[in-house]
Each structure stands twice: as C-alpha cells, then as structure tokens.
Write a protein that holds these residues in place. Structure first.
Motif, PDB file in Angstrom:
ATOM      1  N   ALA A   1      56.653  38.192 -33.149  1.00 18.00           N
ATOM      2  CA  ALA A   1      56.684  39.003 -31.913  1.00 18.00           C
ATOM      3  C   ALA A   1      56.640  40.568 -32.239  1.00 18.00           C
ATOM      4  O   ALA A   1      55.857  41.219 -31.336  1.00 18.00           O
ATOM      5  CB  ALA A   1      57.803  38.573 -31.047  1.00 18.00           C
ATOM      6  N   ILE A   2      57.069  40.893 -33.227  1.00 18.02           N
ATOM      7  CA  ILE A   2      56.963  42.332 -33.704  1.00 18.02           C
ATOM      8  C   ILE A   2      55.820  42.620 -34.077  1.00 18.02           C
ATOM      9  O   ILE A   2      54.998  43.800 -33.800  1.00 18.02           O
ATOM     10  CB  ILE A   2      57.910  42.685 -34.607  1.00 18.02           C
TER      11      ILE A   2
ATOM     12  N   GLY B   1      52.721  40.332 -34.717  1.00 17.25           N
ATOM     13  CA  GLY B   1      51.634  39.579 -34.050  1.00 17.25           C
ATOM     14  C   GLY B   1      51.374  38.594 -35.451  1.00 17.25           C
ATOM     15  O   GLY B   1      51.291  38.878 -36.645  1.00 17.25           O
ATOM     16  N   GLU B   2      50.847  37.529 -34.996  1.00 17.05           N
ATOM     17  CA  GLU B   2      50.348  36.295 -36.050  1.00 17.05           C
ATOM     18  C   GLU B   2      49.274  36.918 -37.210  1.00 17.05           C
ATOM     19  O   GLU B   2      49.487  36.591 -38.449  1.00 17.05           O
ATOM     20  CB  GLU B   2      49.945  35.225 -35.405  1.00 17.05           C
ATOM     21  N   THR B   3      48.513  37.675 -36.774  1.00 18.89           N
ATOM     22  CA  THR B   3      47.561  38.105 -37.667  1.00 18.89           C
ATOM     23  C   THR B   3      48.194  39.217 -38.729  1.00 18.89           C
ATOM     24  O   THR B   3      47.393  39.379 -39.769  1.00 18.89           O
ATOM     25  CB  THR B   3      46.365  39.038 -37.105  1.00 18.89           C
ATOM     26  N   ASN B   4      49.192  39.584 -38.566  1.00 15.69           N
ATOM     27  CA  ASN B   4      50.027  40.739 -39.425  1.00 15.69           C
ATOM     28  C   ASN B   4      51.097  39.998 -40.010  1.00 15.69           C
ATOM     29  O   ASN B   4      52.065  40.746 -40.539  1.00 15.69           O
ATOM     30  CB  ASN B   4      50.436  41.850 -38.806  1.00 15.69           C
TER      31      ASN B   4
ATOM     32  N   PHE C   1      52.742  42.969 -42.279  1.00 15.60           N
ATOM     33  CA  PHE C   1      51.899  44.235 -42.423  1.00 15.60           C
ATOM     34  C   PHE C   1      52.187  44.946 -41.317  1.00 15.60           C
ATOM     35  O   PHE C   1      51.764  44.461 -40.000  1.00 15.60           O
ATOM     36  CB  PHE C   1      50.398  43.928 -42.296  1.00 15.60           C
ATOM     37  N   ALA C   2      52.721  46.188 -41.456  1.00 20.21           N
ATOM     38  CA  ALA C   2      52.932  47.095 -40.266  1.00 20.21           C
ATOM     39  C   ALA C   2      51.827  48.128 -39.935  1.00 20.21           C
ATOM     40  O   ALA C   2      51.416  48.343 -40.908  1.00 20.21           O
ATOM     41  CB  ALA C   2      54.498  48.021 -40.676  1.00 20.21           C
ATOM     42  N   ILE C   3      51.702  48.269 -38.653  1.00 22.06           N
ATOM     43  CA  ILE C   3      50.801  49.165 -38.427  1.00 22.06           C
ATOM     44  C   ILE C   3      51.165  50.648 -37.440  1.00 22.06           C
ATOM     45  O   ILE C   3      50.265  51.403 -37.107  1.00 22.06           O
ATOM     46  CB  ILE C   3      49.457  48.546 -37.658  1.00 22.06           C
ATOM     47  N   SER C   4      52.555  50.420 -37.258  1.00 21.07           N
ATOM     48  CA  SER C   4      53.014  51.453 -36.721  1.00 21.07           C
ATOM     49  C   SER C   4      54.504  51.767 -37.068  1.00 21.07           C
ATOM     50  O   SER C   4      55.353  50.889 -37.812  1.00 21.07           O
ATOM     51  CB  SER C   4      53.074  51.456 -35.275  1.00 21.07           C
TER      52      SER C   4
ATOM     53  N   ILE D   1      61.011  45.965 -37.232  1.00 20.41           N
ATOM     54  CA  ILE D   1      61.354  45.009 -38.628  1.00 20.41           C
ATOM     55  C   ILE D   1      62.629  45.375 -39.392  1.00 20.41           C
ATOM     56  O   ILE D   1      63.227  44.351 -39.733  1.00 20.41           O
ATOM     57  CB  ILE D   1      60.113  45.175 -39.390  1.00 20.41           C
ATOM     58  N   LEU D   2      63.006  46.615 -39.483  1.00 27.40           N
ATOM     59  CA  LEU D   2      64.285  46.648 -40.200  1.00 27.40           C
ATOM     60  C   LEU D   2      65.372  46.117 -39.255  1.00 27.40           C
ATOM     61  O   LEU D   2      66.561  45.856 -39.971  1.00 27.40           O
ATOM     62  CB  LEU D   2      64.285  48.325 -40.643  1.00 27.40           C
ATOM     63  N   LEU D   3      65.499  46.610 -38.265  1.00 27.90           N
ATOM     64  CA  LEU D   3      66.473  46.084 -37.310  1.00 27.90           C
ATOM     65  C   LEU D   3      66.695  44.586 -37.310  1.00 27.90           C
ATOM     66  O   LEU D   3      67.734  44.088 -37.556  1.00 27.90           O
ATOM     67  CB  LEU D   3      66.260  46.480 -35.901  1.00 27.90           C
ATOM     68  N   CYS D   4      65.580  44.020 -37.280  1.00 28.40           N
ATOM     69  CA  CYS D   4      65.562  42.550 -37.423  1.00 28.40           C
ATOM     70  C   CYS D   4      66.087  42.070 -38.729  1.00 28.40           C
ATOM     71  O   CYS D   4      66.890  40.995 -38.740  1.00 28.40           O
ATOM     72  CB  CYS D   4      64.072  41.955 -37.167  1.00 28.40           C
ATOM     73  N   CYS D   5      65.730  42.742 -39.888  1.00 27.61           N
ATOM     74  CA  CYS D   5      66.225  42.044 -41.059  1.00 27.61           C
ATOM     75  C   CYS D   5      67.531  42.397 -41.368  1.00 27.61           C
ATOM     76  O   CYS D   5      68.365  41.798 -41.950  1.00 27.61           O
ATOM     77  CB  CYS D   5      65.278  42.966 -42.383  1.00 27.61           C
TER      78      CYS D   5
END
Length: 457
Positions: free
Chosen positions: A12-13, A15-18, A45-48, A55-59
């Motif tokens: 959700a953060i 996207g499937e392609t990343n 793959f982060a783009i922003s 991502i860090l909050l989720c991890c």
C-alpha cells in the motif's frame, strides 16, 4: 518471516511495481562488492521521502530489520541484509532537485550517481570533489554513508567536507533536517557530519545539499619511478611536507605495477618497483611552480626517473582498473583501506612487506598516498583453509601495525560487517558505549541496518 499483513501494508505504501518478494528477484540485492551473500526477504524501492518515512514506521511496528542501499558498490558489507528482513533500495530516488551556481550548491536525492552530479555541475564551471573509482556507478547516498574519498581527497578532502546539509528519516521514523544552505552555520549540533559516514545505521538520507568547487583552470601530470618501496615512501613524505601539494598522489607497489604491465604492454618500465602518479591543478603558473617543487621533492637515492606527463589518461585508466584486476592473481582479495600519518608511510609499507613474507600471503598495495591512505589487498584462495587462517592472522597484525603508527582502520570504505570485529582495537569501551547510545536515540528498536559498525556481543 514477513507476514501477509506486513506485506500488504508495504504494498500500500510503495505499490506492487516497487516491491519484490520472489527470492529470485530479491537475489540481486543480496550482495555488494564484498562478495558476501545475505538474501533479503523482500526488496522495496522508495521514490519519495514520504514513502521512506512510512516504510520505517511500518518496519518499527512489525520489528522488521531494514537495510538501505544504493547500487551495492561498497566493499565493506555495509549494504548486506544480514538479518534478512527488508532491503530498501534508494536507486529510484534519482532526481537532481536544483542547481544553484550563484551559491555553489546542488540539491539531490540519494539515488543520483556521483558521475551525474559531475556532469550536471561541469557546464556551470564546478565539480563535486569526492571521486571514488566507482564514480560512474555509485550513488551519492552511498558516498554519504561511508564519507567516500578518492584520489583527489589529498587536496580537496572527503565527502564530509563537501556537504552543507541533509534531510533524513531516523530509525524511528522521524524526519530531521541537518545543516543549512550556507558555508557558515553553527546553530545546534553538527548532525550533518554525524550522519555522513554512519553507514545507514542512524537514519536514511533523503536529500543532500552538496557544496560545489570551481573547476581548476588546467591540470598537469607527473610520474616518478623508484627502485624500491622505501625510496618511494620517503618521496611521498617529502612531497607532502612542502607548502605546494598535489591534487592527487597515488602510490603503486611492484605487484600492482606487474598487473598493469600484464595488461598494458610497454606502458611502464620493467625496472620500476614502486611508482607515484601525481596530478597538480590550478592556473598555468601554479601548475608550473607546484610541479617543479614536487619534482625536486621526488629526488632521492632510489629514484629511477621523474618527469612531467603531457597525457596521463592511460595511466589513470590502468590505476582505476587495478582493484577488479586483482582477481587475476587470486580468486579472493581481502581489501582494506588503512590510513597512517603521511610521515609514517615508510614504516607502514616496510611492515606490510615483512608481514606478507612472514605469513606467505601475496599482497598488492596501492592507493591515495597523499593522505596516507593505502589499499592493502591480501590475495588468497578461499578454498584453502590453511591460507585463509594465515591471511586472518596477517590481517590482525596489519591492523595492529596501523594503530601503532597512529593510524586508523578505514579511510573511505567504512566498517560495515567486514571490519566490525576489529573496531574495538581503535575505539575504547567508553567511546563505543556512547556511540551505541547515540544509535539507540536514533533507532530505539534497532531495525535500521542492524549489526553493522559495532563488534558482535
């Protein structure tokens, strides 16, 4: 094991392609130039900046270890996902946000290649001095993580000297801003220099304000050939003891020279057992004056010849190709980037020769002699247990020698996982504990590049 719930939130953060979860797809992110392999369970793959924070909050929520990486050109294992978890690739954050020639800065994301920064700065009459040999392939995020240097660090310094400010997300998911857009600024602690060289263990850098330097008017080259290492080392100390210093000063020992000779017939004299590749830059007057002073400093009893070189491009190409060519001699190299005060180089190089003979380990030494930064390469066969044991004992003595000469264990490659067992030789327990406390403040759940830099246990 990554749960379906965690992966759903991650998808959700970014996207499937990343997001990669197939082990075959993830394998490309399991290694760096240390040649060790630790497959991650997933690759994002982060783009922003916002994605990195999420991502860090989720991890943190799921206690998933996260290993940031650029293009994996590092040699110390800093980007290896040793604990599995998530590999976070920053290669798609590749925007140069702005170029400001009037204030001599470029603002860029961490996935921009070093060479792309040079190409963007050059039309404006500037360059960014950090110039590792992997410049066409490495990212500035990786340069920042290890405070990368290169041949021109002797005059211009390393990455720490050429960054004004940063934006980053800490291990606990907080956005911080360090530094400023001016060359003077003393408000608060210098978090910029703290994060540079921290190898992604404290925060993930999302944006960097890089300080540019005017391109020199011109450059000139000098080569100096010696009968032996001792005379060459004395010349290095003499060159660096004078006021007029080179912009680059590279040392090559006989093993390195033989390797170059094997691939470049006629490029080097057969009787050269040690060599200096020297570059000077500035105005034509400065080049002439500095060049003459260096030629004078090169003279000693072991000098075969020293001369100005009109076109040194072929030599520089050969020098930059040395590291990968070492695998022509042995299937594995134990590569260290030790540094000693320049005046102690004769003792270091003599000691390295003696240790190579004592442990019967082939060794090639070259590097940025103007900084006292020598790349020591122990050449071994990993399938020979006896040779590997001898190499390990030799390496331990190399580090003891370096520290006895008031040196340091790493000048530009970083510690990562390859050198962490030896960090306690250089850093005392009180200082080490303070560093661990700093790590805990930035990353209380120890999810960000866990296990790197500090000795295990």
């Amino acid at each position: 094991m990554l749960t379906a719930e965690f992966l759903a939130k991650l998808t959700a953060i970014v996207g499937e392609t990343n997001l990669l979860t197939d082990p075959v797809d993830c394998y490309a992110y399991a290694y760096d130039n240390s040649r060790k392999i630790f497959p991650p369970l997933a690759v994002a793959f982060a783009i922003s900046q916002e994605q990195i924070q999420a991502i860090l909050l989720c991890c943190n929520e799921y206690r998933i270890p996260i290993t940031p990486r650029g293009r994996g050109t590092g040699t110390a294992g800093g980007s290896l996902p040793e604990q599995g978890g998530l590999a976070l690739s920053l290669e798609r954050m590749s925007r140069i946000i702005s170029i400001d020639p009037a204030n001599r800065i470029i603002i860029a994301e961490p996935g921009v290649l070093n060479q792309e920064i040079q190409d963007a700065a050059r039309p404006h009459g500037f360059f960014w001095p950090p110039d590792p040999s992997s410049a066409p392939f490495c990212t500035i995020g990786g340069n920042l993580a290890t405070s990368a240097g290169g041949p021109h660090a002797v005059k211009y310094g390393t990455t720490r000297d050429h960054v004004l400010g940063l934006k980053a997300i800490t291990g606990k998911g907080e956005l911080i801003k360090a530094g400023c857009n001016t060359t003077k600024g003393v408000v608060g602690y210098d978090l910029t220099r703290l994060l540079i060289g921290s190898e992604g263990t404290l925060a993930i850098i999302t944006e960097a304000t890089l300080k540019l330097t005017p391109l020199p008017q011109s450059t000139g080259g000098i080569t100096a050939h010696y009968k032996n290492i001792q005379s060459c080392a004395k010349a290095i100390a003499a060159i660096m003891a004078q006021p007029k210093i080179p912009s680059a000063l590279e040392f090559l020992d006989k093993a390195s020279l033989d390797l170059i000779r094997s691939r470049n017939t006629g490029l080097l004299p057969d009787d050269t057992h040690a060599m200096l590749m020297i570059e000077v830059d500035g105005s034509d007057v400065e080049i002439n004056e500095t060049g003459q002073a260096i030629l004078t400093a090169c003279k000693n009893e072991g000098l075969i010849k020293s001369e100005r070189v009109i076109d040194s491009k072929a030599l520089w190409v050969a020098r930059k190709a040395l590291s990968p060519l070492l695998r022509d001699i042995a299937p594995k190299k134990i590569n260290e980037d030790v540094v000693v005060p320049v005046s102690r180089l004769p003792e270091l190089l003599q000691g390295l020769t003696e240790l190579s003979q004592k442990y019967r380990i082939a060794n090639a030494n070259f590097g940025h002699a103007g900084n006292g930064n020598i790349h020591v390469n122990l050449l071994v066969n990993p399938d020979n247990p006896d040779e590997m044991n001898r190499a390990e004992a030799c390496l331990s003595e190399v580090f003891n020698l370096v520290l006895a000469l008031n040196g340091t264990l790493s000048g530009e490659h970083g510690i990562g996982s390859e050198k962490r067992a030896y960090v306690g030789l250089e850093i005392d327990s009180v200082t080490m504990n303070l560093m661990k406390e700093i790590k805990h403040v930035f990353d209380p759940n120890n999810i960000l590049n866990p296990g790197k830099l500090f000795p295990k246990g």
